[in-house]
Design an enzyme around this catalytic site. Structure first.
Site, PDB file in Angstrom:
ATOM      1  N   LYS A 135      50.850  51.813  74.888  1.00 47.04           N
ATOM      2  CA  LYS A 135      51.878  51.744  73.849  1.00 47.04           C
ATOM      3  C   LYS A 135      53.112  52.454  74.360  1.00 47.04           C
ATOM      4  O   LYS A 135      53.004  53.391  75.166  1.00 47.04           O
ATOM      5  CB  LYS A 135      51.393  52.446  72.579  1.00 47.04           C
ATOM      6  CG  LYS A 135      52.115  52.014  71.318  1.00 47.04           C
ATOM      7  CD  LYS A 135      51.482  50.782  70.709  1.00 47.04           C
ATOM      8  CE  LYS A 135      52.283  50.223  69.571  1.00 47.04           C
ATOM      9  NZ  LYS A 135      51.525  49.150  68.880  1.00 47.04           N
ATOM     10  N   ASP A 175      56.601  45.974  68.129  1.00 48.11           N
ATOM     11  CA  ASP A 175      55.953  46.778  67.092  1.00 48.11           C
ATOM     12  C   ASP A 175      57.093  47.123  66.127  1.00 48.11           C
ATOM     13  O   ASP A 175      58.109  46.400  66.089  1.00 48.11           O
ATOM     14  CB  ASP A 175      55.288  48.034  67.701  1.00 48.11           C
ATOM     15  CG  ASP A 175      54.361  48.758  66.725  1.00 48.11           C
ATOM     16  OD1 ASP A 175      53.231  48.311  66.537  1.00 48.11           O
ATOM     17  OD2 ASP A 175      54.784  49.760  66.107  1.00 48.11           O
TER      18      ASP A 175
HETATM   19  P1  NDP Z   1      58.698  45.806  61.441  1.00 51.77           P
HETATM   20  O1  NDP Z   1      59.662  46.695  62.094  1.00 51.77           O
HETATM   21  O2  NDP Z   1      58.910  44.336  61.482  1.00 51.77           O
HETATM   22  O3  NDP Z   1      58.533  46.213  59.900  1.00 51.77           O
HETATM   23  C1  NDP Z   1      58.151  47.495  59.553  1.00 51.77           C
HETATM   24  C2  NDP Z   1      58.172  47.621  58.043  1.00 51.77           C
HETATM   25  O4  NDP Z   1      57.593  48.871  57.674  1.00 51.77           O
HETATM   26  C3  NDP Z   1      59.584  47.628  57.475  1.00 51.77           C
HETATM   27  O5  NDP Z   1      59.543  47.081  56.186  1.00 51.77           O
HETATM   28  C4  NDP Z   1      59.923  49.123  57.438  1.00 51.77           C
HETATM   29  O6  NDP Z   1      60.896  49.468  56.479  1.00 51.77           O
HETATM   30  C5  NDP Z   1      58.586  49.696  57.053  1.00 51.77           C
HETATM   31  N1  NDP Z   1      58.460  51.053  57.596  1.00 51.77           N
HETATM   32  C6  NDP Z   1      58.545  51.430  58.890  1.00 51.77           C
HETATM   33  N2  NDP Z   1      58.414  52.744  59.022  1.00 51.77           N
HETATM   34  C7  NDP Z   1      58.269  53.214  57.779  1.00 51.77           C
HETATM   35  C8  NDP Z   1      58.097  54.496  57.257  1.00 51.77           C
HETATM   36  N3  NDP Z   1      58.048  55.586  58.062  1.00 51.77           N
HETATM   37  N4  NDP Z   1      57.964  54.621  55.902  1.00 51.77           N
HETATM   38  C9  NDP Z   1      58.014  53.525  55.096  1.00 51.77           C
HETATM   39  N5  NDP Z   1      58.180  52.277  55.544  1.00 51.77           N
HETATM   40  C10 NDP Z   1      58.299  52.125  56.862  1.00 51.77           C
HETATM   41  O7  NDP Z   1      57.270  46.185  62.052  1.00 51.77           O
HETATM   42  P2  NDP Z   1      55.912  45.356  62.017  1.00 51.77           P
HETATM   43  O8  NDP Z   1      55.807  44.543  60.780  1.00 51.77           O
HETATM   44  O9  NDP Z   1      55.759  44.711  63.322  1.00 51.77           O
HETATM   45  O10 NDP Z   1      54.847  46.552  61.970  1.00 51.77           O
HETATM   46  C11 NDP Z   1      54.272  47.036  60.760  1.00 51.77           C
HETATM   47  C12 NDP Z   1      52.974  47.744  61.063  1.00 51.77           C
HETATM   48  O11 NDP Z   1      52.065  46.813  61.671  1.00 51.77           O
HETATM   49  C13 NDP Z   1      53.050  48.917  62.043  1.00 51.77           C
HETATM   50  O12 NDP Z   1      52.080  49.872  61.682  1.00 51.77           O
HETATM   51  C14 NDP Z   1      52.666  48.278  63.378  1.00 51.77           C
HETATM   52  O13 NDP Z   1      52.164  49.230  64.283  1.00 51.77           O
HETATM   53  C15 NDP Z   1      51.584  47.331  62.901  1.00 51.77           C
HETATM   54  N6  NDP Z   1      51.247  46.221  63.792  1.00 51.77           N
HETATM   55  C16 NDP Z   1      52.201  45.342  64.204  1.00 51.77           C
HETATM   56  C17 NDP Z   1      51.859  44.280  65.006  1.00 51.77           C
HETATM   57  C18 NDP Z   1      52.836  43.234  65.406  1.00 51.77           C
HETATM   58  O14 NDP Z   1      52.412  42.257  66.023  1.00 51.77           O
HETATM   59  N7  NDP Z   1      54.107  43.344  65.065  1.00 51.77           N
HETATM   60  C19 NDP Z   1      50.476  44.114  65.493  1.00 51.77           C
HETATM   61  C20 NDP Z   1      49.536  45.054  64.937  1.00 51.77           C
HETATM   62  C21 NDP Z   1      49.930  46.076  64.134  1.00 51.77           C
HETATM   63  P3  NDP Z   1      62.469  49.376  56.835  1.00 51.77           P
HETATM   64  O15 NDP Z   1      62.800  47.932  56.801  1.00 51.77           O
HETATM   65  O16 NDP Z   1      63.130  50.164  55.778  1.00 51.77           O
HETATM   66  O17 NDP Z   1      62.622  49.973  58.204  1.00 51.77           O
HETATM   67  O1  2IT Z   2      49.744  47.273  67.385  1.00 48.54           O
HETATM   68  C1  2IT Z   2      49.688  46.171  67.950  1.00 48.54           C
HETATM   69  O2  2IT Z   2      48.608  45.622  68.215  1.00 48.54           O
HETATM   70  C2  2IT Z   2      50.946  45.511  68.310  1.00 48.54           C
HETATM   71  N1  2IT Z   2      52.011  46.012  67.983  1.00 48.54           N
HETATM   72  C3  2IT Z   2      50.926  44.243  69.107  1.00 48.54           C
HETATM   73  C4  2IT Z   2      50.717  44.518  70.561  1.00 48.54           C
HETATM   74  C5  2IT Z   2      50.839  43.327  71.477  1.00 48.54           C
HETATM   75  O3  2IT Z   2      50.743  43.580  72.694  1.00 48.54           O
HETATM   76  O4  2IT Z   2      51.004  42.196  71.026  1.00 48.54           O
END
Ligand code: NDP
Ligand code: 2IT
Length: 455
Positions: A135, A175
């Site tokens: 990561k 992420d």
């Molecule tokens: P994005 O940046 O697209 O969206 C993140 C969302 O979470 C936004 O709505 C953001 O709000 C909110 N957020 C972020 N930090 C905080 C915080 N500290 N407190 C409250 N709200 C918060 O990210 P993703 O959708 O990609 O990721 C969301 C989660 O999913 C994370 O935990 C990530 O690690 C996990 N994840 C993502 C994957 C992927 O493929 N993208 C794969 C597996 C897991 P705001 O808009 O106000 O910033």
């Molecule tokens: O937390 C996760 O699994 C991700 N943000 C996606 C990682 C990836 O390599 O697609």
């Protein structure tokens, strides 16, 4: 409402193990939390598995292969130099090249990325694909920056990062704060420096080596996993009221799939607060939300201007609303012990974690105690990295699969992950998905590490 007990290690062995982890990694509470959740499954399991215990495999798995930290200097729109820290935690490559996203958020520290890298190792093992875990990211905040500033930061970041990654070495992705725009800038800079067109990043645009369904994969996968869990109780998504948190990539496609399967998503959130739309979202409302967050890049409160029957709760999280199924999809520790108690009291039957470690250890205790269907992120959100793995395969083969083909593979992978959790997590008629995911993820990595001897 009584506050949940503070979570304590389940045994003296776990407490001792955690003391050692804390001594080696001071000031990294999120990392300690992630390791403790796994230790509570793995340490009792090791009692029956001396081959892993005697070779100290689990101790080795809690120390990253290496950590890379560097300075990133870039110029903002006023010509003022800005300084950020860049990181890559290459956690474990026993079963494949390091793989895991980049997070750009002001809260990012080494401890955050160590927790995410540690989780990623087990998650990637569960996908059944040959992917190690890593990561990275930065404390850079894309919020409030214009496209040029984001581009300049991404180029400065990649100018150091490029030497540490590669299609067979370490393959980053997105992420929090790293989506299609950032991946474009990062890939462009990598290609410019190395003069090679390779699958060094995933989540790429469709014009330059991306995979169909990768943007959707984490959210869709989390809903497919929920479907599998409900099926064990002869139930389905159809007609269920759903609480979603987050409003980014994972939340958006979770909502889309829930709507498609007849669920009724009634909440979403961002860092400012949450929206409750009691009538439920439909495709048109979701499109409005996507435009709000991805194009206009404003707060979710704007939703109520278009849909005045919805309510905005500033500074709150959705768990105070009653719902059948919960899909935490924003960030770590967004469900406290108290939130979990409220969810259970209001009749929540299932939690599928789209986010990484959204539930505190106290919250997990509450869900287990209530015997609800509870899937930890390393199982429920593994669809994203799994399709990243398939993006790598397609890049290597220099071909692209159809949307239906990739979606079918995603469903199959989520079903296999469910099967692995059920195999190792059965406890008197209850599937403990935490234990199942931890043990199943551990075994594959541990066997590979044993094969390599003492390294
Ligand atoms: P994005 O940046 O697209 O969206 C993140 C969302 O979470 C936004 O709505 C953001 O709000 C909110 N957020 C972020 N930090 C905080 C915080 N500290 N407190 C409250 N709200 C918060 O990210 P993703 O959708 O990609 O990721 C969301 C989660 O999913 C994370 O935990 C990530 O690690 C996990 N994840 C993502 C994957 C992927 O493929 N993208 C794969 C597996 C897991 P705001 O808009 O106000 O910033
Ligand atoms: O937390 C996760 O699994 C991700 N943000 C996606 C990682 C990836 O390599 O697609």
């Amino acid at each position: 409402m009584p506050t949940a007990q503070v979570h304590k290690p389940i045994s003296a062995e776990v407490a001792q193990f955690m003391d050692d982890v804390a001594r080696r990694s001071p000031g990294e509470p999120e990392f300690h939390q992630a390791v403790q959740e796994v230790a509570e499954s793995i340490i009792p399991f090791l009692e029956t598995q001396p081959k892993y215990r005697d070779a100290k495999i689990f101790e080795r798995m809690t120390v990253p292969d290496r950590v890379i930290m560097f300075r990133v200097v870039w110029e903002d729109r006023n010509g003022v130099p800005q300084v950020n820290i860049g990181y890559r935690v290459q956690f474990n490559n026993a079963i494949g090249p390091y793989k895991g996203g980049f997070r750009f958020h002001p809260s990012v520290t080494l401890g955050t990325l160590k927790f995410l890298g540690f989780e990623q190792v087990l998650k990637n093992s569960l996908t059944t694909l040959p992917l190690g875990g890593g990561k990275g990211g930065s404390d850079f905040d894309p919020k409030g920056k214009n496209d040029h500033e984001v581009m300049r930061f991404c180029q400065a970041f990649m100018t150091e990062m490029y030497r540490h990654i590669g299609e067979d070495v370490d393959v980053p992705a997105g992420d929090i704060g790293v989506g299609a725009r950032e991946i474009g800038y990062l890939f462009g800079q990598y290609k410019r420096i190395v003069n090679e067109f390779t699958g060094v990043l995933t989540g790429k645009g469709m014009q330059y080596g991306g995979s169909l369904i990768r943007p959707e994969a984490t959210g869709y996968g989390s809903v497919y996993f929920a479907k599998e869990m409900l099926a064990t109780r002869g139930d389905s998504i159809s007609g269920k009221t759903c609480l979603v948190s987050g409003a980014g990539n994972v939340a958006q496609y979770t909502i889309e799939k829930l709507i498609e399967l007849g669920g009724k998503p009634i909440t979403f959130s961002d860092s400012t607060g949450f929206i409750h739309d009691p009538e439920g979202l439909n495709k048109e409302k979701l499109q409005f939300l996507i435009n709000l967050k991805n194009v206009r890049r404003v707060d979710v409160s704007e939703y109520t201007k278009q849909y005045p029957r919805a309510t905005y709760y500033p500074g709150k999280r959705p768990w105070i609303i009653a719902g059948d199924l919960a899909f935490p999809s924003a960030t770590q520790n967004e469900i406290s012990g108290e939130d979990a108690e409220i969810l259970v009291k209001n009749g929540c039957q299932l939690v599928s974690e789209g986010a990484n470690m959204p539930t505190s250890l106290e919250g997990i205790d509450v869900f287990r105690e209530a015997r609800i269907l509870y899937a930890p992120g390393k199982a429920a959100n593994a669809g994203g990295v799994a399709i990243s793995g398939l993006e790598m395969s397609q890049n290597s083969m220099r071909l692209s699969w159809t949307r239906d083909e990739v979606d079918a593979r995603l469903q199959q992978i989520m079903s296999r992950i469910h099967h692995q959790c059920a195999t190792y997590g059965q406890e008197d008629g209850y599937i403990d998905y935490v234990k199942g995911a931890n043990i199943a993820g551990f075994i594959k990595v541990a066997d590979a590490m044993l094969a390599y001897g003492l390294i």
